[in-house]
Enzyme design. Sequence first.
Site, PDB file in Angstrom:
ATOM      1  N   HIS A 195       0.840  -1.206   0.000  1.00 37.08           N
ATOM      2  CA  HIS A 195       0.000   0.000   0.000  1.00 37.08           C
ATOM      3  C   HIS A 195       0.871   1.250   0.000  1.00 37.08           C
ATOM      4  CE1 HIS A 195      -3.054  -2.740   0.958  1.00 37.08           C
ATOM      5  NE2 HIS A 195      -2.850  -2.806   2.257  1.00 37.08           N
ATOM      6  N   ARG A 251      -0.811  -2.908 -16.094  1.00 36.01           N
ATOM      7  CA  ARG A 251      -0.619  -4.184 -15.377  1.00 36.01           C
ATOM      8  C   ARG A 251      -1.852  -4.390 -14.503  1.00 36.01           C
ATOM      9  NH1 ARG A 251       4.984  -2.281 -15.027  1.00 36.01           N
ATOM     10  NH2 ARG A 251       6.407  -3.916 -15.735  1.00 36.01           N
ATOM     11  N   ARG A 274      -3.264  -5.387 -20.212  1.00 33.81           N
ATOM     12  CA  ARG A 274      -2.666  -6.727 -20.226  1.00 33.81           C
ATOM     13  C   ARG A 274      -3.461  -7.634 -19.291  1.00 33.81           C
ATOM     14  NH1 ARG A 274       3.371  -7.645 -18.136  1.00 33.81           N
ATOM     15  NH2 ARG A 274       2.405  -7.391 -16.099  1.00 33.81           N
ATOM     16  N   GLU A 281       8.079 -11.733 -24.625  1.00 31.45           N
ATOM     17  CA  GLU A 281       8.961 -11.699 -23.444  1.00 31.45           C
ATOM     18  C   GLU A 281       9.594 -13.054 -23.170  1.00 31.45           C
ATOM     19  OE1 GLU A 281       6.761 -10.373 -19.996  1.00 31.45           O
ATOM     20  OE2 GLU A 281       4.971 -11.470 -20.572  1.00 31.45           O
ATOM     21  N   ASN A 330      11.949  -6.866 -19.538  1.00 31.50           N
ATOM     22  CA  ASN A 330      12.302  -7.332 -18.183  1.00 31.50           C
ATOM     23  C   ASN A 330      12.392  -8.858 -18.171  1.00 31.50           C
ATOM     24  OD1 ASN A 330      11.837  -4.665 -17.680  1.00 31.50           O
ATOM     25  ND2 ASN A 330       9.888  -4.972 -16.636  1.00 31.50           N
ATOM     26  N   ASP A 331      11.397  -9.496 -18.747  1.00 29.69           N
ATOM     27  CA  ASP A 331      11.411 -10.952 -18.780  1.00 29.69           C
ATOM     28  C   ASP A 331      12.248 -11.488 -19.943  1.00 29.69           C
ATOM     29  OD1 ASP A 331       9.965 -12.031 -16.588  1.00 29.69           O
ATOM     30  OD2 ASP A 331       8.159 -11.101 -17.409  1.00 29.69           O
ATOM     31  N   ARG A 366      15.572 -12.214 -12.702  1.00 30.02           N
ATOM     32  CA  ARG A 366      15.569 -10.748 -12.673  1.00 30.02           C
ATOM     33  C   ARG A 366      15.548 -10.174 -11.262  1.00 30.02           C
ATOM     34  NH1 ARG A 366       9.546  -9.517 -15.265  1.00 30.02           N
ATOM     35  NH2 ARG A 366       9.333  -7.696 -13.942  1.00 30.02           N
ATOM     36  N   CYS A 399       7.641  -2.418 -23.666  1.00 31.34           N
ATOM     37  CA  CYS A 399       7.036  -1.935 -22.419  1.00 31.34           C
ATOM     38  C   CYS A 399       7.830  -2.371 -21.193  1.00 31.34           C
ATOM     39  CB  CYS A 399       5.578  -2.358 -22.304  1.00 31.34           C
ATOM     40  SG  CYS A 399       5.374  -4.134 -22.218  1.00 31.34           S
TER      41      CYS A 399
HETATM   42  C1  PEP Z   1       8.363  -7.243 -18.907  1.00 30.66           C
HETATM   43  O1  PEP Z   1       8.540  -8.426 -18.616  1.00 30.66           O
HETATM   44  O2  PEP Z   1       9.201  -6.538 -19.486  1.00 30.66           O
HETATM   45  C2  PEP Z   1       7.108  -6.575 -18.530  1.00 30.66           C
HETATM   46  C3  PEP Z   1       6.825  -5.361 -18.944  1.00 30.66           C
HETATM   47  O3  PEP Z   1       6.275  -7.246 -17.727  1.00 30.66           O
HETATM   48  P1  PEP Z   1       6.473  -7.425 -16.138  1.00 30.66           P
HETATM   49  O4  PEP Z   1       7.587  -6.520 -15.704  1.00 30.66           O
HETATM   50  O5  PEP Z   1       5.152  -7.048 -15.551  1.00 30.66           O
HETATM   51  O6  PEP Z   1       6.796  -8.876 -16.025  1.00 30.66           O
HETATM   52 MG    MG Z   2       6.909  -9.649 -18.033  1.00 30.54          MG
END
Ligand code: PEP
Ligand code: MG
Length: 598
Positions: free
Chosen positions: A197, A304, A340, A442, A465-466, A476, A513
């Site tokens: 929160h 998200r 998403r 991803e 990111n993934d 990660r 993204c």
């Molecule tokens: C990603 O994996 O780059 C992504 C935007 O999704 P998340 O960070 O929510 O896994």
């Molecule tokens: Mg992701």
Amino acid sequence: MARYREILKGIGVCDGIVIAPAYVVRRGGIDVVEKEISRAEVDSERERLSRAIRKTVEQLEFIRERIAKTVGEKPAEIIDAQIVLLSDSKIIEPLFEQIELELRNAEFLFARQMSRVIEEFLKSHKGNEFLIQREQDLHDLTNRVLANLMGIRHHLIGNPDKASVLVIPHLAPSESVQLLNKNIVAVVTERGGATSHIAIITRTLEIPAVLGISEATKKIGDGSRVIVDGHDGVVIVNPDDEMVAKYDEKRKILTARRSGILKLSKMPPVTIDGHRVTISANIELPEQVELVKKYGAEGVGLLRTEILFIRQEGFPSEEKQAEIYSQIANLLSPHPVIIRTFDIGGDKLFLYSGSNSRELEPNPFLGFRAIRIGIKYPKLLKQQLKAILRASAKGNVKIMFPMISNTEELKKAIGIFDDAKQELQKNGVEFNEETELGIMIEVPSAAILARHLAQYVKFFSIGTNDLIQYTLAVDRGNQNVADLYQSYNPAVLRLIKETVVAARMSNIWTGVCGELAGDPRATILLLGLGIDEFSCVPQNVPLVKSIIRSIKYTDAQSIADEILQCESQFEVLEILKKAYNELIPKDIAGIVGIANQI
Ligand code: PEP
Ligand code: MG
């Protein structure tokens, strides 16, 4: 307690740098003594308990109203849960009987009752990250009632008399109004993660915050000078003058960047030679729509939705979801909002079993996550898709599936999407029949199969990111291998390029993204690789835009071509450094460069 310089690492949840004295609040639970009462005291003891509960409800209602007015209706709902608990007859009523039966004081009986409630609660929600957060809320509520019973002021954080960094074990939602105190300029806590929160509230109020530093209230002395870097999640205690000067410089530059570049935020993201891209924002909550507008993003490239599920402690109804998605779509219309479908599992919460996925699976990142859960439980996915489709009647909405790793999976997800449409049609519910579907790229297999996947969708959005973690086999979130998590590894960059090429062959667009989209060092490269849409945290939109506006697309393309031949991340970064020095105006390049040095 640190007398000398100490660097503490936590989770940065709200960007910004603050250098100020620490205002440390230490506190434990309230000690309760068991006391016997006489029969003659039963009525007055009961009256004392009802008064304390009434007073607590009044206090909470007051706090709720202030939060709703200043931060928004959503965060205020957190307080509702506490008020509801105090009106729960199963919890409160037995206490009045117990006073008479056991002849014990109200504090003792109330504290015992609440520890049973908390124990029960933990048993039924074992290991669930969000519900650990809720456990804190229950302790908070217990302490608040006890303080009212005992006439003590346990919940007052107090008002620092000068600009200070609040350092506190945990900040309960009901206390978040304290952040409106102008003298609290940053927050450091011992507990709380990126989805807590307090993380949400600091982001909404734009107060730099670093959470999850264990024993912060012991390590940081009251009044000692601290640097809080909310971007990198670092707190430096007792920094030397050189360190202060360095961060002061970084802070000034970041502040100037915010105000200077903010002026650019309303300009279109067009390169010098006329190539237009889109810059949109990543958000999680309706409250963040204001930031999307403020920083000049053209809609939302990634909503998200997991956080809505986390906040609700379960899957919100179709109705509730439709209301939230419609609200966001409506506020941002005509700009698109890419929603998403839920990405739970992995390191995120897995509510369906009421448990944490790491407990259920040895390799949660390679396990039951995101679209895999949606396909196994099609009812849940269909419910969400129907809610999103209903929002499509209120604004410009697009849908995106996460974690697609093969074509069968995509076809199954599309099948569920078609069912959702049919059900709405059958029930005469209005929606936009042309609502576009896209997927996240991803997983490396999706990038490699992109030309096949492209036939079924209208856009790709690369989740770097993934994609980085799966391509390089580096968790990660694991500090031990953080240096192997190379965002600029040529293997990752080649997968991005393949995705773009495949998308162009099918006349669809490609966005990014993941965090890389908001990393200004990557802007020239992503532009040159042919990325059409950059979606990043709202605060980074103006900087990315300013880089795009100061370069030629043809130059970015040549740089990207050269980079694709590199054998290592080191080589890639060398080329980028040179490019920034040569092609980007000094003030902007300086910001990017300095941001990297510290
Ligand atoms: C990603 O994996 O780059 C992504 C935007 O999704 P998340 O960070 O929510 O896994
Ligand atoms: Mg992701």
